[in-house]
Design a protein around this motif. Structure first.
Motif, PDB file in Angstrom:
ATOM      1  N   LEU A  41      -1.336 -36.867 -14.906  1.00 25.70           N
ATOM      2  CA  LEU A  41      -1.257 -38.234 -13.574  1.00 25.70           C
ATOM      3  C   LEU A  41      -1.132 -39.118 -14.147  1.00 25.70           C
ATOM      4  N   SER A  42      -0.011 -40.767 -14.172  1.00 20.83           N
ATOM      5  CA  SER A  42      -0.368 -41.971 -15.211  1.00 20.83           C
ATOM      6  C   SER A  42      -1.580 -42.960 -14.977  1.00 20.83           C
ATOM      7  N   LEU A  43      -1.802 -43.770 -15.778  1.00 18.54           N
ATOM      8  CA  LEU A  43      -2.680 -44.594 -14.885  1.00 18.54           C
ATOM      9  C   LEU A  43      -2.730 -45.326 -13.657  1.00 18.54           C
ATOM     10  N   PRO A  44      -1.225 -45.869 -13.559  1.00 21.73           N
ATOM     11  CA  PRO A  44      -0.794 -46.658 -11.535  1.00 21.73           C
ATOM     12  C   PRO A  44      -1.611 -45.442 -11.239  1.00 21.73           C
ATOM     13  N   GLU A  45      -0.685 -44.093 -11.324  1.00 21.87           N
ATOM     14  CA  GLU A  45      -1.004 -43.017 -10.557  1.00 21.87           C
ATOM     15  C   GLU A  45      -2.942 -42.510  -9.716  1.00 21.87           C
ATOM     16  N   TRP A  46      -3.737 -42.938 -10.467  1.00 18.48           N
ATOM     17  CA  TRP A  46      -3.918 -43.080 -10.738  1.00 18.48           C
ATOM     18  C   TRP A  46      -5.552 -44.319 -10.247  1.00 18.48           C
ATOM     19  N   ARG A  47      -5.248 -44.714 -10.264  1.00 18.28           N
ATOM     20  CA  ARG A  47      -5.507 -46.179  -9.627  1.00 18.28           C
ATOM     21  C   ARG A  47      -5.210 -46.113  -8.317  1.00 18.28           C
ATOM     22  N   LEU A  48      -4.446 -46.003  -8.303  1.00 22.79           N
ATOM     23  CA  LEU A  48      -3.826 -45.564  -6.351  1.00 22.79           C
ATOM     24  C   LEU A  48      -4.132 -44.733  -5.774  1.00 22.79           C
ATOM     25  N   LEU A  49      -4.392 -43.544  -6.135  1.00 23.30           N
ATOM     26  CA  LEU A  49      -5.526 -42.535  -5.887  1.00 23.30           C
ATOM     27  C   LEU A  49      -6.176 -42.684  -5.881  1.00 23.30           C
ATOM     28  N   ALA A  50      -6.810 -43.011  -6.449  1.00 25.64           N
ATOM     29  CA  ALA A  50      -8.984 -43.833  -6.302  1.00 25.64           C
ATOM     30  C   ALA A  50      -8.290 -44.605  -5.612  1.00 25.64           C
ATOM     31  N   ASP A  70       1.414 -55.128  -9.714  1.00 21.74           N
ATOM     32  CA  ASP A  70       2.436 -56.360  -8.296  1.00 21.74           C
ATOM     33  C   ASP A  70       3.011 -55.324  -7.231  1.00 21.74           C
ATOM     34  N   LYS A  71       3.675 -55.933  -6.968  1.00 21.72           N
ATOM     35  CA  LYS A  71       3.959 -55.439  -6.083  1.00 21.72           C
ATOM     36  C   LYS A  71       5.254 -54.044  -5.571  1.00 21.72           C
ATOM     37  N   GLY A  72       6.357 -54.196  -6.260  1.00 23.09           N
ATOM     38  CA  GLY A  72       6.955 -53.865  -7.673  1.00 23.09           C
ATOM     39  C   GLY A  72       6.634 -52.146  -7.507  1.00 23.09           C
ATOM     40  N   GLN A  73       5.901 -52.843  -8.796  1.00 21.45           N
ATOM     41  CA  GLN A  73       4.926 -51.607  -9.338  1.00 21.45           C
ATOM     42  C   GLN A  73       4.266 -50.423  -8.585  1.00 21.45           C
ATOM     43  N   VAL A  74       3.524 -51.424  -7.163  1.00 21.62           N
ATOM     44  CA  VAL A  74       2.670 -50.863  -6.464  1.00 21.62           C
ATOM     45  C   VAL A  74       3.264 -49.480  -5.288  1.00 21.62           C
ATOM     46  N   SER A  75       4.779 -49.945  -4.917  1.00 26.99           N
ATOM     47  CA  SER A  75       5.602 -49.263  -4.056  1.00 26.99           C
ATOM     48  C   SER A  75       6.650 -48.486  -5.112  1.00 26.99           C
ATOM     49  N   ARG A  76       6.830 -48.729  -6.277  1.00 30.34           N
ATOM     50  CA  ARG A  76       7.397 -47.292  -7.554  1.00 30.34           C
ATOM     51  C   ARG A  76       5.965 -46.715  -7.490  1.00 30.34           C
ATOM     52  N   THR A  77       5.351 -46.969  -7.582  1.00 29.42           N
ATOM     53  CA  THR A  77       4.126 -45.853  -7.911  1.00 29.42           C
ATOM     54  C   THR A  77       3.946 -45.087  -6.490  1.00 29.42           C
ATOM     55  N   LEU A  78       3.817 -45.700  -5.084  1.00 31.33           N
ATOM     56  CA  LEU A  78       3.595 -44.973  -4.175  1.00 31.33           C
ATOM     57  C   LEU A  78       4.678 -44.520  -3.974  1.00 31.33           C
TER      58      LEU A  78
END
Length: 165
Positions: A41-50, A70-78
């Motif tokens: 898991l990347s840190l952004p993936e863990w943050r959003l998964l949690a 930011d919206k772009g990072q959330v969108s890419r990560t999701l």
């Protein structure tokens, strides 16, 4: 350390932003990343998964607000997480006027069974690592630390975020 109103005696290494950034980077590198690598898991993936595991279903806008990303990072990560089968998104059909049809439909984010299983596997490891770090402070120091963080966040108008690093 004495601080004047003008801050004239502060050196860059004394800046709160400098010190907190260094601490944050060190915690991320030495505390969080090692256990996330175990789970691919990347840190952004863990943050959003949690966040999604805790609050789903959530509107995309709420994911963005709570994560502090930011919206772009959330969108890419999701998108990556959906490809991995960890989360799913669904557009909400608004039965409003035709003028709303021109706007992007709101999106709801939810967690899949695979995402839930991964979250349940990572969480105890994350909690243990975080507890190990927090236990280097005594109870009074921990209370003070959280109080100071909350006071500084309130002073700068920090949006509510639920980071789960």
């Amino acid at each position: 350390m004495a601080v004047s109103r003008s801050g004239s005696h502060l050196n860059v290494e004394d800046f709160l932003t400098f010190r907190l950034t260094r601490l944050s980077n060190s915690l991320r590198t030495n505390l969080t990343k090692p256990y996330l690598e175990q789970f691919d898991l990347s840190l952004p993936e863990w943050r959003l998964l949690a966040l999604v595991a805790r609050f789903a279903p959530m509107r995309f806008s709420e994911v963005t607000t709570r994560s502090g990303m930011d919206k772009g990072q959330v969108s890419r990560t999701l998108r990556v997480m959906a490809t991995r089968g960890l989360t799913k998104t669904k557009a909400i059909k608004d039965r409003g006027s035709r003028s709303t049809e021109a706007l992007a439909a709101p999106v709801m984010v939810s967690i899949t069974p695979k995402g839930t299983a991964l979250y349940k596997a990572v969480l105890p490891v994350a909690r243990k690592r975080q507890a190990d770090m927090l236990l280097t402070l005594n109870e009074s120091e921990r209370v003070s630390l959280y109080s100071i963080i909350d006071k500084l966040a309130a002073t700068i108008g920090n949006a509510d975020s639920a980071d789960a690093e």
